[in-house]
Design a protein around this motif. Structure first.
Motif: not given
Length: 202
Positions: A167-195
């Motif tokens: 995997w590329n460095s960006s994908q390895r970043t997401v894998a590391a964040l998942h390992a640390a938090t258990g949060v699965h980052l997907a495209a849907e995670t970044f959808r509106d709305p926001w505060l």
């Protein structure tokens, strides 16, 4: 393991994501946003600020921060403007975001560099370079085991499993964040709305 999300493919060569147990309003306030407001099209607003003429951007080094829930008990904070440094990568910010005894972590990409920092109980404990796989600092046992299980080297040699290395460095970043938090980052995670809102605390 499923192929992780590629944040660079989504956001380009400059971004920072932060995960914390603090609720969105409190997290943004810790990061210098006095009064977070609803941002129905937050990422579009942040992107337009990056391409605005200097006359249209408020002075003082303001940065747009966006936040919303990223799964049960976790808040995601997004930054696209690192010209004055990434707010989420500051040790004092990560310390504040984890001061209640829970964890927080931030990951950033500048054009030529990736870095992840982990904080627990009010202090930054460890870091990881997802490009080389090198670790530093003193992660607690849970984090150390989680990163090893995700395919990162158990020491600072940087050697990683073949699956992780493909995997590329960006994908390895997401894998590391998942390992640390258990949060699965997907495209849907970044959808509106926001505060969100502007911070000058940079």
């Amino acid at each position: 393991m499923a192929t992780p999300l590629d944040l660079t493919d989504m956001f380009g060569e400059c971004w920072c994501v932060t995960l914390t147990r603090q609720p969105p309003v409190k997290a943004l306030q810790h990061m210098g946003v006095d009064t977070p407001t609803r941002r129905p099209h937050g990422l579009d607003q942040a992107s337009r600020r990056l391409t605005a003429t200097p006359e249209r951007v408020p002075p003082g080094g303001t940065v747009m921060l966006l936040a919303h829930q990223a799964g049960p008990g976790w808040t995601l904070i997004m930054e696209l403007d690192g010209l004055t440094g990434w707010v989420g990568m500051r040790e004092d910010v990560l310390s504040a975001l984890s001061a209640d005894g829970t964890g927080a972590c931030s990951a950033m990409r500048d054009p030529n560099r990736f870095q992840i920092l982990y904080a627990e109980a009010g202090r930054v404990l460890a870091g990881l370079d997802p490009t080389t796989g090198r670790r530093w600092g003193t992660p607690d046992d849970r984090l150390a085991h989680a990163l090893t299980a995700a395919g990162f080297a158990a020491d600072d040699t940087g050697e990683m499993t073949d699956e992780l290395a493909r995997w590329n460095s960006s994908q390895r970043t997401v894998a590391a964040l998942h390992a640390a938090t258990g949060v699965h980052l997907a495209a849907e995670t970044f959808r509106d709305p926001w505060l969100g809102g502007l911070t000058t605390d940079v």
